[in-house]
Every structure is written in C-alpha cells, then in structure tokens.
Write an enzyme that holds these catalytic residues in place. Structure first.
Site, PDB file in Angstrom:
ATOM      1  N   HIS A 158      -3.390   0.803   8.634  1.00  0.00           N
ATOM      2  CA  HIS A 158      -3.968  -0.136   7.659  1.00  0.00           C
ATOM      3  C   HIS A 158      -2.830  -0.698   6.819  1.00  0.00           C
ATOM      4  CE1 HIS A 158      -6.678  -2.007   4.949  1.00  0.00           C
ATOM      5  NE2 HIS A 158      -6.405  -1.228   3.924  1.00  0.00           N
ATOM      6  N   ARG A 191       0.853  -1.197   0.000  1.00  0.00           N
ATOM      7  CA  ARG A 191       0.000   0.000   0.000  1.00  0.00           C
ATOM      8  C   ARG A 191       0.899   1.262   0.000  1.00  0.00           C
ATOM      9  NH1 ARG A 191      -2.369  -3.640   3.698  1.00  0.00           N
ATOM     10  NH2 ARG A 191      -4.541  -4.226   3.250  1.00  0.00           N
TER      11      ARG A 191
HETATM   12  O1  TXD Z   1      -9.316  -0.348   3.153  1.00  0.00           O
HETATM   13  C1  TXD Z   1      -8.947   0.502   2.334  1.00  0.00           C
HETATM   14  N1  TXD Z   1      -8.906   1.798   2.645  1.00  0.00           N
HETATM   15  C2  TXD Z   1      -8.522   0.050   0.938  1.00  0.00           C
HETATM   16  C3  TXD Z   1      -8.396   1.209  -0.024  1.00  0.00           C
HETATM   17  C4  TXD Z   1      -9.316  -1.056   0.402  1.00  0.00           C
HETATM   18  C5  TXD Z   1      -9.262  -1.324  -0.946  1.00  0.00           C
HETATM   19  C6  TXD Z   1      -8.726  -0.360  -1.949  1.00  0.00           C
HETATM   20  N2  TXD Z   1      -8.071   0.775  -1.381  1.00  0.00           N
HETATM   21  C7  TXD Z   1      -7.688   1.887  -2.224  1.00  0.00           C
HETATM   22  O2  TXD Z   1      -8.816   2.589  -2.738  1.00  0.00           O
HETATM   23  C8  TXD Z   1      -6.903   1.515  -3.451  1.00  0.00           C
HETATM   24  O3  TXD Z   1      -5.564   1.192  -3.114  1.00  0.00           O
HETATM   25  C9  TXD Z   1      -7.005   2.793  -4.251  1.00  0.00           C
HETATM   26  O4  TXD Z   1      -6.080   3.740  -3.755  1.00  0.00           O
HETATM   27  C10 TXD Z   1      -8.419   3.291  -3.920  1.00  0.00           C
HETATM   28  C11 TXD Z   1      -9.428   3.051  -4.996  1.00  0.00           C
HETATM   29  O5  TXD Z   1      -9.466   1.714  -5.315  1.00  0.00           O
HETATM   30  P1  TXD Z   1     -10.333   1.243  -6.616  1.00  0.00           P
HETATM   31  O6  TXD Z   1     -10.228  -0.233  -6.700  1.00  0.00           O
HETATM   32  O7  TXD Z   1     -11.670   1.909  -6.606  1.00  0.00           O
HETATM   33  O8  TXD Z   1      -9.439   1.882  -7.796  1.00  0.00           O
HETATM   34  P2  TXD Z   1      -9.913   2.176  -9.316  1.00  0.00           P
HETATM   35  O9  TXD Z   1     -10.934   1.180  -9.736  1.00  0.00           O
HETATM   36  O10 TXD Z   1      -8.656   2.356 -10.092  1.00  0.00           O
HETATM   37  O11 TXD Z   1     -10.652   3.596  -9.190  1.00  0.00           O
HETATM   38  C12 TXD Z   1      -9.946   4.759  -8.909  1.00  0.00           C
HETATM   39  C13 TXD Z   1     -10.603   5.865  -9.718  1.00  0.00           C
HETATM   40  C14 TXD Z   1     -10.428   5.683 -11.221  1.00  0.00           C
HETATM   41  O12 TXD Z   1     -11.701   5.606 -11.854  1.00  0.00           O
HETATM   42  C15 TXD Z   1      -9.662   6.924 -11.653  1.00  0.00           C
HETATM   43  O13 TXD Z   1     -10.061   7.455 -12.921  1.00  0.00           O
HETATM   44  C16 TXD Z   1     -10.023   7.884 -10.542  1.00  0.00           C
HETATM   45  O14 TXD Z   1      -9.985   7.094  -9.369  1.00  0.00           O
HETATM   46  N3  TXD Z   1      -9.084   8.987 -10.415  1.00  0.00           N
HETATM   47  C17 TXD Z   1      -9.479  10.216 -10.053  1.00  0.00           C
HETATM   48  N4  TXD Z   1     -10.699  10.684  -9.722  1.00  0.00           N
HETATM   49  C18 TXD Z   1     -10.735  12.010  -9.393  1.00  0.00           C
HETATM   50  N5  TXD Z   1      -9.658  12.833  -9.380  1.00  0.00           N
HETATM   51  C19 TXD Z   1      -8.436  12.364  -9.722  1.00  0.00           C
HETATM   52  N6  TXD Z   1      -7.364  13.187  -9.732  1.00  0.00           N
HETATM   53  C20 TXD Z   1      -8.308  10.996 -10.067  1.00  0.00           C
HETATM   54  N7  TXD Z   1      -7.249  10.224 -10.444  1.00  0.00           N
HETATM   55  C21 TXD Z   1      -7.753   8.991 -10.653  1.00  0.00           C
END
Ligand code: TXD
Length: 318
Positions: A175, A88
């Site tokens: 975490h 992470r």
């Molecule tokens: O327990 C916990 N906290 C963790 C957190 C559990 C599981 C996943 N964890 C974390 O959540 C994971 O390591 C990632 O950092 C986040 C999101 O996981 P997810 O699986 O939802 O990732 P995705 O599917 O890649 O979605 C991330 C989205 C994607 O659609 C990008 O286009 C968008 O984030 N994105 C943005 N949105 C807004 N603004 C900006 N700058 C941006 N950059 C990327």
C-alpha cells in the site's frame, strides 16, 4: 446475540467505522481510544442518532481495554495519519510503538477475534501486529487493497462514463507508491481494458495517468484536507471486510494477507486477492500475472520487505 465489534482508535476513520456499523447494524460497538473523551463523545453522538435512523445496536466509548473483552471483530486505526508532504513510511516508528501496545492488550482479551488493521504504513504494521499479538495469521489482515482498487475503479468509471459496478479490477502489492493496478485482469462491462484501448475507447496514456492518480490517491486527499488523511473510503473498505467475516459472505477482496509461498513469497504481508469468510482469510487467490505485472508485484512486495527490515532495526523483537 449481537456480535461485538471493537474499534481501536476513535479518530476520523474510527468514528466513521462506528457510524457505518451502527447504520448497517453489524453489531454492538466498543469505541476505544487513549483519548477517552473522543471515544465516549462519538459513541454517544452516534447512539443519539438511532431514533432517526432506526438502528438498534449498543455503542460505548472507553479507554479501558477490559471493555473490549471477547470481541468478534477488532478494527485498528490507532496511530497518527500523514501530514502533507509525508509518505506513509514516515509513520513507521511512531505507529510501530502504538501497534505493539495495541497487540499486547488485545491478544489475551480477544483471542478469537478477526482483526483488521488499517494503521499505516499498512503492510508492515499489520505484519508487526500479527507478530506482536501471536494471533493466527488467517485472523489478522490489513485493509488497503479494497481502498486502492476502489479509487482506481472510480477514476476509470469517470473516464469511461461507466457505472463503477460494471468495472472489475484489483490493485495489489504494497500500500504505497509501488502498488500495482492489475490491468491484465481489469474488465469494463465484461471486456478487457486492453481491448478498449485497442478500440480507441481510452488512450493508453490516459489509463497510465489513472494508475498514477490511484497510487497518489491518499496524498491527493492529504493535500486537500491539509490536516489528516482520507477516512470515508478507508472506513467503507474496512466495513466490507468485517461484513464478509461476520456474515460468512466469502467475498473475494484485495487485502494485505500473510503469504506463505503464494506468488513466490513467504513470511510477509502484502496485498493479494483473498476470500474472507467465517474462518477469516479462507483462501489466497493466485492470479495469473503477466510478465509486467509479475515484475511490478515483485518490486512492490520487495519494498514492503525492505520497510519491514527497518521495522526490525527499530524493534529487534520483530
Ligand atoms: O488504506 C489505509 N490502510 C489507510 C490507513 C487509509 C487512510 C488512513 N490510514 C491510516 O489510518 C492513517 O495513516 C493512520 O495511521 C490511521 C488512522 O487514520 P485516522 O485518520 O483515523 O487518524 P486519526 O483521526 O488521527 O485517529 C487516530 C486515533 C486518534 O483518535 C488517537 O487518539 C488514537 O488513534 N490513538 C490511539 N488509540 C489507541 N491506542 C493508542 N496508543 C493510540 N494512539 C493514538
């Protein structure tokens, strides 16, 4: 008047959050993503299921922060998830930049929102979010402990063949691999887990294996999926926090919260039991930790502090 829930990030977790909010009719959903098509497509797709599931909420997808104005709750998953073999912490630099941009865009538009951060590395990212946004510390929390505790309880329920509802436990601290399963306050059918070990219902080494599997719970799923990380259980955990706030349920749940002396720590976010109600983080519960738990918890929070120092090297504004 329905509540307004903005989801910053419409990826795997964001889309699942939107679906759960709609099914539970927690509020109208603004699904925000820099990939506007993803946000718009998922919002429309979920909306089109409303005749089937009978929910009545509005969902929109957007890449315009103005659409997020005056949100009651904001749940942030914007960022990149791990790839197999990554920790992470490896996500720090890229997700720090993203969370700074998100913070700057939400602070003026939704100053009264309850903000739940999910993006990893969670404890440092949520602390950076609060610093960058300047939003009140009791209104900015991180989701991790509910997920980690849920994984631990699930594994324990399978081993003991006991319904998950009959198991009480907390996984606290950072975490990451240093998270701490609080065995001293773990109860199964109202009985201390240590008594079940004494009675031979579960071997100590089996219990320790379950703790280890919980610590690696995220990595196990990342390896299986090959692309992306867990999203159903993380989304369910985020919804529990949002619902406790929106309905003033005052649930006691493990979350990454700002410590101001509790457990002997100041000016750091870490996973602790908190009460979530209409005022956000209404109370931090200080458990009586045994010596072993205290040592492990201290080590875990110190690991978060070390990673936060790395974040400060990346961005001296922190
Ligand atoms: O327990 C916990 N906290 C963790 C957190 C559990 C599981 C996943 N964890 C974390 O959540 C994971 O390591 C990632 O950092 C986040 C999101 O996981 P997810 O699986 O939802 O990732 P995705 O599917 O890649 O979605 C991330 C989205 C994607 O659609 C990008 O286009 C968008 O984030 N994105 C943005 N949105 C807004 N603004 C900006 N700058 C941006 N950059 C990327």
């Amino acid at each position: 008047m329905r509540k307004k829930i903005t989801l910053i990030g419409a990826g795997q977790i964001g889309g699942t959050l939107a679906h759960l909010i709609a099914l539970k009719e927690l509020g109208d959903v603004v699904l925000f993503d820099v990939a506007a098509g993803i946000a718009k497509g998922k919002a429309l797709d979920i909306a089109q299921s409303s005749p089937v599931n009978g929910f009545n909420v509005n969902l929109i997808g957007t890449d315009n922060y103005d659409d997020t104005k005056s949100s009651d709750v904001i749940i942030i998953t914007a960022g990149v998830p791990r790839k197999p073999g990554m920790t992470r912490d490896d996500l720090l630099e890229i997700n720090l930049k993203i969370i700074k941009q998100v913070a700057e865009n939400i602070k003026s538009r939704s100053p009264s929102a309850f903000v739940i951060c999910i993006t990893n590395p969670l404890d440092v990212i949520v602390m950076a979010l609060q610093k960058y946004s300047g939003l009140p510390k009791n209104k900015v929390v991180g989701m991790a402990g509910i997920l980690d505790s849920s994984r631990f309880i699930y594994f324990l329920s399978k081993e003991l063949k006991v319904p998950t509802q009959n198991i009480k436990s907390f996984v606290l601290g950072g975490h990451g691999d240093s998270m701490v399963a609080m065995l001293g306050s773990t109860e199964v059918n109202g009985k201390k887990i240590s008594d079940l070990v004494k009675e031979g219902k579960i071997k100590q080494e089996t219990l320790e294996e379950i703790v280890e599997r919980t610590k690696k719970g995220g990595a196990e799923i990342v390896k299986l999926l090959e692309k992306g990380s867990a999203y159903y259980a993380p989304a369910a955990s985020g919804i529990e926090m949002a619902e406790s706030y929106l309905k003033d349920l005052k649930k006691q749940v493990p979350c990454a919260a700002y410590l101001n002396g509790e457990y002997g720590f100041k000016n750091i976010y870490a996973g602790v039991p908190i009460i979530i109600g209409k005022n956000g983080v209404e109370k931090i519960i200080e458990l009586n930790l045994n010596q072993e738990e205290k040592k492990a918890f201290t080590y875990s929070v110190n690991s978060v502090m070390e990673l936060y120092k790395n974040a400060q090297k990346i961005d001296p504004d922190l």
